[in-house]
Write an enzyme that holds these catalytic residues in place. Sequence first.
Site, PDB file in Angstrom:
ATOM      1  N   GLN A 206      54.640  65.631   2.803  1.00  0.00           N
ATOM      2  CA  GLN A 206      53.517  64.703   2.899  1.00  0.00           C
ATOM      3  C   GLN A 206      53.204  64.386   4.356  1.00  0.00           C
ATOM      4  OE1 GLN A 206      55.027  61.566   0.444  1.00  0.00           O
ATOM      5  NE2 GLN A 206      56.571  60.918   1.924  1.00  0.00           N
TER       6      GLN A 206
ATOM      7  N   ARG B 236      48.075  59.398   5.828  1.00  0.00           N
ATOM      8  CA  ARG B 236      48.286  59.241   4.383  1.00  0.00           C
ATOM      9  C   ARG B 236      47.994  57.831   3.887  1.00  0.00           C
ATOM     10  NH1 ARG B 236      53.632  58.783   2.020  1.00  0.00           N
ATOM     11  NH2 ARG B 236      54.410  59.502   4.029  1.00  0.00           N
TER      12      ARG B 236
ATOM     13  N   GLU C 257      36.771  13.870  23.764  1.00  0.00           N
ATOM     14  CA  GLU C 257      35.830  12.745  23.699  1.00  0.00           C
ATOM     15  C   GLU C 257      36.536  11.460  23.264  1.00  0.00           C
ATOM     16  OE1 GLU C 257      33.136  10.023  22.531  1.00  0.00           O
ATOM     17  OE2 GLU C 257      33.323  11.371  20.804  1.00  0.00           O
TER      18      GLU C 257
ATOM     19  N   LYS D  29      44.339  63.946  28.193  1.00  0.00           N
ATOM     20  CA  LYS D  29      45.490  63.152  28.631  1.00  0.00           C
ATOM     21  C   LYS D  29      45.036  61.805  29.210  1.00  0.00           C
ATOM     22  CE  LYS D  29      49.121  65.226  30.247  1.00  0.00           C
ATOM     23  NZ  LYS D  29      50.150  64.765  29.264  1.00  0.00           N
TER      24      LYS D  29
ATOM     25  N   TYR E 284      23.670   5.973  12.906  1.00  0.00           N
ATOM     26  CA  TYR E 284      24.360   6.608  14.028  1.00  0.00           C
ATOM     27  C   TYR E 284      23.405   7.502  14.812  1.00  0.00           C
ATOM     28  CZ  TYR E 284      27.351   9.737  16.681  1.00  0.00           C
ATOM     29  OH  TYR E 284      27.916  10.456  17.693  1.00  0.00           O
TER      30      TYR E 284
END
Length: 590
Positions: free
Chosen positions: A355, A361, A491, A463, A115
């Site tokens: 928490q 966390r 192809e 901001k 090929y």
Amino acid sequence: MAPSIAQNEHINGEVKEVLWNLCKKQNYLPLNWEMAADSLRGSKLDQVKKMVDEFRKPIVKLGGETLTVAQVASIANVDNKSNGVRVELSESARAGVKASSDWVMDSMSKGTDSYGVTTGFGATSHRRTKNGGTLQKNLIRFLNAGVFGIGTESTHTLPHSATRAAMLVRINTLLQGYSGIRFEILEAITKLINSNISPCLPLRGTVTASGDLVPLSYIAGLLTGRPNSKAVGPTGSKLDAEEAFRVAGVTGGFFELQPKEGLALVNGTAVGSAMASIVLFESNILAVMFEVLSAIFAEVMNGKPEFTDYLTHKLKHHPGQIEAAAIMEHILDGSSYVKAAQKLHEMDPLQKPKQDRYALRTSPQWLGPQIEVIRAATKMIEREINSVNDNPLIDVSRNKAIHGGNFQGTPIGVSMDNTRLALASIGKLMFAQFSELVNDYYNNGLPSNLTAGRNPSLDYGFKGAEIAMASYCSELQFLANPVTNHVQSAEQHNQDVNSLGLISARKTAEAVDILKLMSSTYLVALCQAIDLRHLEENLKSVVKNTVSQVAKRTLTIGVLGELHPARFCEKELLRVVDREYLFAYADDPC
């Protein structure tokens, strides 16, 4: 009587164990299981440090099997290096390269049908020819189908950094001696790299299966002196093929391609894997950087440091999470801000949240999987850049050409899709942290928008930066959409499935650029927050000293000189100072 399921499982287990022991005894692992497992062991941070060290080395030695992502990135970034970097080819590879090239010529003379040597290409491989050299020339001609804009850095031209990286990766593949190409061609490409000469390649036009045919054909076009070939020199000037050869010191004129050589140059995944290497080098560094930024975020937010406790992450088992938590714990260890925050948490504990919010966390839990994805993608691409990925493969030892499909760049497309999703997740967490940092409702006493001006009615700090961050994050989330599910049959339905590797790598490069914008903006905001906490610390110290002095003068001694019970109010007054958010004046209507 048929064996039970339990018996079958027992038998299969014994067979697997026997096979595994046999493989280990004979040092034969057909699927490279052990190598694949070893590649993901150890510390990710150590891996990134090693990558940076490799990136800084002045020489990249190519032998076909040891090329790294960092080395590819180093060649890509040669413009940004003061001392440059050079490529050296392993002389030991010459014999193998020559053997495969000689085999092609011998088989051609014997009439062997292979090929791309005696046949047409792709869907028209049923056609036959004995004009092997002319066939290669026409292969390059029809693949030169790219569209360029005006100028050397137009939006339709592949970045020259990626072109240099692609040339390096392609050389590395061809050095392994399975492609049927002369060593002299590899030396010429090396001279182009070392002279910082980059052929102009189209940005688009490849589906990365059968390899990156269209862009790679422009490297082949320069080597063969096609009139349409252009390159960019070390000073940024545009060169034609003849000028490029002269500047690079390539003598002997342009190459007349022998049978198979054109196919060897173009039928590979080098452009996609090169771009992926550049992307992953930067992604690894950005991931480590964000671990550091997350630790700083916890610091300036007066976060509770127990979120990094080793037992929490040990019980989750994921290595990326465990290492991310360990890095953050190391950064926070000994921090004066963390110690000050601990005192604040102990003051009126029942009146404060138990928490922190998720962005702080659970940052190790969020980051860990993304880091593991990036790390796995890095290993996948390093395997790809050291692979032989063209077709057919020349097996001199068995005297045959093997027709297969290693040009399919699926590892690139899949790893880049996954990396892009990981980068988007990192960006999402970064934006969540940034949003908390600038919001005085969440940031534990920092001023709104991190303003530090005398007049809060005129100074709005970050901001605008928050709006920009929202824009960056939105675009990054859009880019997280996969590329590889948009395959089109190409192809004449020969390339009916294809990887879209380079397209995915390009989109991931865009994601990296956006995450850089986010990271730089976030870093500036964190630095502002550190300054504000330092200002807060100094001002509180001054106020507390003043309160203490006044208290001693006015509350300690009575009119007749006796000790006054009110002297005990000093501690309460100092506690009021500690409790008060210093920057609360900014939004005080009075």
